[in-house]
Design an enzyme around this catalytic site. Structure first.
Site, PDB file in Angstrom:
ATOM      1  N   GLU A 244      13.676 -27.642  -8.771  1.00  0.00           N
ATOM      2  CA  GLU A 244      13.693 -26.745  -7.616  1.00  0.00           C
ATOM      3  C   GLU A 244      12.246 -26.366  -7.351  1.00  0.00           C
ATOM      4  O   GLU A 244      11.645 -25.601  -8.090  1.00  0.00           O
ATOM      5  CB  GLU A 244      14.550 -25.507  -7.925  1.00  0.00           C
ATOM      6  N   CYS A 278      10.402 -18.935  -2.714  1.00  0.00           N
ATOM      7  CA  CYS A 278      10.435 -20.330  -2.265  1.00  0.00           C
ATOM      8  C   CYS A 278      11.323 -20.512  -1.049  1.00  0.00           C
ATOM      9  O   CYS A 278      11.125 -21.435  -0.262  1.00  0.00           O
ATOM     10  CB  CYS A 278      10.876 -21.246  -3.405  1.00  0.00           C
TER      11      CYS A 278
END
Length: 503
Positions: A244, A278
Site C-alpha cells: 500500500e 495517502c
C-alpha cells in the site's frame, strides 16, 4: 549505542530515540534489530503460528475480540502515545484507534465465513466428484508499518492476518515505535501463551532484514520507492508481498454538486493529519460553472484551519521533518511555473508546522500535481466538464483513492467507475476506509494487493482445493483401461455442451 542486559550480562547494542515532533522531546529509546535478531524473532513466530492456527476459528475469535475490548478500554493511553509520537490532535488519534477497532471486530467475526470450507459445483464432466475450497493461513506475516497512521494502517494487515490464523512480526516506523510496542504488549496481555504478535524495531535495515527473513508474506505500507526496495529484498526467497503505497488523490466537483459539502470535505481531506494521508485530497478538479463559488467556499474553510499542539488546533505538526522539504519544494515549483497561491504560499512553512495552502492555475506538469506532496496543500483546477476532470485525474501514475461530488446518483456512479483508482467515494471523503467489508488498495505507483474485507482476509492465506469421489464416474477417462467407447462418449458430451454455434 546503548547498554542492555541479557542472561545476566550487559552488552552494547545500537539504539535510536523516538521524539515528539512538536517539542523534539525524547519519548523513548529502542534497540536497532539486525538480521540475527529479526531471524530469531521469526523463528519464535513459527512455533507460535502453529499453536495459533491450531486453536480454530472460535478460539481465535474470542481472543481477538478480547483484544478489541482491551484497546477500547485503554484508548486514552494509546491516543496520548499516538499524539506524542505523531503530533496529531488527541481527537484524531482517538478516531484512528476507533476505526482500527472496527476493522479488528469485523475481521474476527467474519474470518470463518470468508475462509472456511465451502462447496463448489464440480460440473457435469466431474459429476462424480464432490468439490470444496478453503483457505489456510500462510504461517508468519511480516508487517512493515508507516508513521502517519501508526495504529489504523498496520492494523489493517495485523488484524486480518491474525484472524486468518497467522502469527505476525511487526516492524513499526522508526518514527512511531512506541505505538507499535504498545500494540504488541497489549496483545500479549490478552494472549500470553505464545508470541503470536511480536515487535522488531529499527529503520530501513530492520525492514530489509524482515523482508529477507523467510516470512511467508510481507505487508508493506510506505512510498513506492521504498516498496521497490522491499520487493527486491523479498525476491531472495520469492516472498510474496502486498504493498500500500502513496497516492495523489483527485477530488472532482460537478456543476450540480452541493458546494458547501464539497468544500468542507475537500478542506478536511487536505489538512487532516497535516495532509499526511495517502488517501488525502491533493488535487481538486472543478467544473467551470461552479469553479469560483467553490474556490471561495474552500478558501473560507481552509483559512480557518490552524495547526498547533494545543487542543484547539485543527491539525498538528509534520511528523517526518524531511517531508517539510518536499512540501516546500512543491509549493516553490508550482509558483515558479505560473501557479498562484490563493491562500498561503512559501510563508506557510513554519517548521515543524505548515499552514494551509491552496494553489490555483498550476500546470499539470508541476511537482504539486505529479508527485505526492503529503502536506496540507491543494491544487484547484478548472475543467470544462466532469469528463475532462476524469481524464486529468486518471493521468497520474498514482491510483489509490478518489472522490466525486455530484447530485445525480447515476452520474456519480458513472464517474466513480471511470476513475482509475482502487477506491472512490461519492459525496463524502475517504468513506471507503471506514467500511470494514470493502477492499482497500491501489494500482500503479499506489501499490498492489488488498487489505480489509474478504479480500484482505484472503490476502494472508493460500487457497486449498479438495475433490472427493462420491460415486462411480460414467466415463472412465483417467485409467489405463480407457476404451474408444469412453472417448466417443466424451466427444458426444462435449458436442452437446459446447458445440452450439453462437452469433
Amino acid at each position: 549505542m546503548g547498554t542492555v542486559w541479557a542472561h545476566g550480562q550487559a552488552r552494547q547494542v545500537e539504539t535510536f530515540d523516538t521524539v515528539n515532533p512538536a517539542t523534539s522531546e525524547v519519548i523513548a529509546t529502542f534497540a536497532v534489530h539486525g538480521r540475527a535478531e529479526v531471524e530469531a524473532v521469526v523463528e519464535r513466530a513459527r512455533e507460535a503460528a502453529a499453536w495459533w492456527a491450531g486453536l480454530g476459528w472460535k478460539s481465535r475469535q474470542t481472543r481477538l475480540l478480547a483484544w478489541k475490548s482491551h484497546l477500547i478500554r485503554y484508548i486514552g493511553r494509546l491516543a496520548e502515545l499516538v499524539h506524542n509520537e505523531t503530533g496529531k490532535p488527541l481527537a484524531d488519534a482517538q478516531l484512528e484507534i476507533f476505526l482500527a477497532v472496527v476493522h479488528l471486530d469485523w475481521a474476527a467475526r467474519n474470518a470463518r465465513r470468508v475462509l472456511g470450507p465451502r462447496r463448489v459445483r464440480s460440473g457435469i464432466t466431474a459429476i462424480n466428484l464432490a468439490s470444496s475450497v478453503e483457505y489456510a493461513p500462510l504461517g508468519v506475516i511480516g508487517v512493515i508499518g508507516p508513521w502517519n497512521y501508526p495504529v489504523f494502517t498496520p492494523m489493517g494487515s495485523i488484524a486480518y492476518a491474525l484472524a486468518a490464523g497467522n502469527a505476525v512480526v511487526f516492524k513499526p516506523s522508526e518514527f512511531t515505535p512506541a505505538v507499535g510496542g504498545w500494540l504488541v504488549s497489549s496483545f500479549a496481555d490478552v494472549v500470553p501463551e505464545h508470541p503470536v504478535l511480536q515487535l522488531v524495531t529499527g529503520a530501513a535495515g530492520t525492514g530489509d532484514a524482515l523482508a529477507r527473513s523467510g516470512v511467508d508474506k510481507i505487508a508493506f505500507t510506505g512510498s513506492a520507492a521504498t516498496a521497490r526496495k522491499v520487493m527486491a529484498a523479498c525476491a531472495d526467497n520469492l516472498t510474496p508481498m502486498v504493498a500500500e503505497c502513496g497516492g495523489k488523490d483527485a477530488f472532482l466537483v460537478g456543476a450540480d454538486a452541493d458546494l458547501d459539502a464539497a468544500a468542507d470535505a475537500a478542506a478536511w481531506g487536505a489538512v487532516s493529519n497535516a495532509g499526511q494521508t495517502c488517501i488525502g485530497v491533493e488535487r481538486v478538479y472543478v467544473v467551470e460553472a461552479v469553479y469560483h463559488t467553490f474556490l471561495q467556499k474552500l478558501t473560507e474553510r481552509m483559512t480557518g484551519a490552524r495547526p498547533g499542539d494545543d487542543r484547539e488546533s485543527a491539525y498538528g505538526p509534520m511528523t517526518h521533518p524531511a517531508q517539510i522539504d518536499v512540501v516546500e519544494d512543491h509549493i516553490a515549483d508550482a509558483l515558479a511555473r505560473g501557479g498562484r497561491a490563493v491562500i498561503g504560499g512559501m510563508q506557510s512553512i513554519r517548521r515543524p508546522y505548515v499552514d494551509p495552502v491552496v494553489l490555483a492555475d498550476v500546470p499539470e506538469t508541476s511537482l504539486a500535481v505529479q508527485d505526492e506532496t503529503f502536506g496540507p496543500t491543494l491544487t484547484v483546477t478548472k475543467v470544462a466538464d466532469l469528463d475532462e476532470g476524469v481524464a486529468l485525474a486518471n493521468a497520474s501514475r498514482y491510483a489509490l483513492g478518489a472522490t466525486v461530488f455530484v447530485s445525480s446518483k447515476k452520474r456519480g456512479l458513472a464517474v466513480a467507475r471511470a476513475m482509475r483508482s482502487g477506491m472512490t467515494a461519492i459525496n463524502s471523503v475517504i468513506g471507503y476506509a471506514t467500511v470494514p467489508a470493502l477492499p482497500y488498495g491501489g494500482i500503479g505507483d499506489s501499490g498492489f494487493g488488498r487489505i480489509h474485507g474478504p479480500d484482505g482476509l484472503r490476502e494472508f492465506t493460500r487457497a486449498k482445493a479438495i475433490t472427493r469421489v462420491r460415486m462411480r464416474s460414467p466415463l472412465n477417462l483417467t485409467t489405463v483401461k480407457r476404451t474408444d467407447k469412453d472417448l466417443r462418449r466424451l466427444l458426444s458430451v462435449a458436442t452437446l455442451l459446447h458445440g452450439k454455434r453462437y452469433r
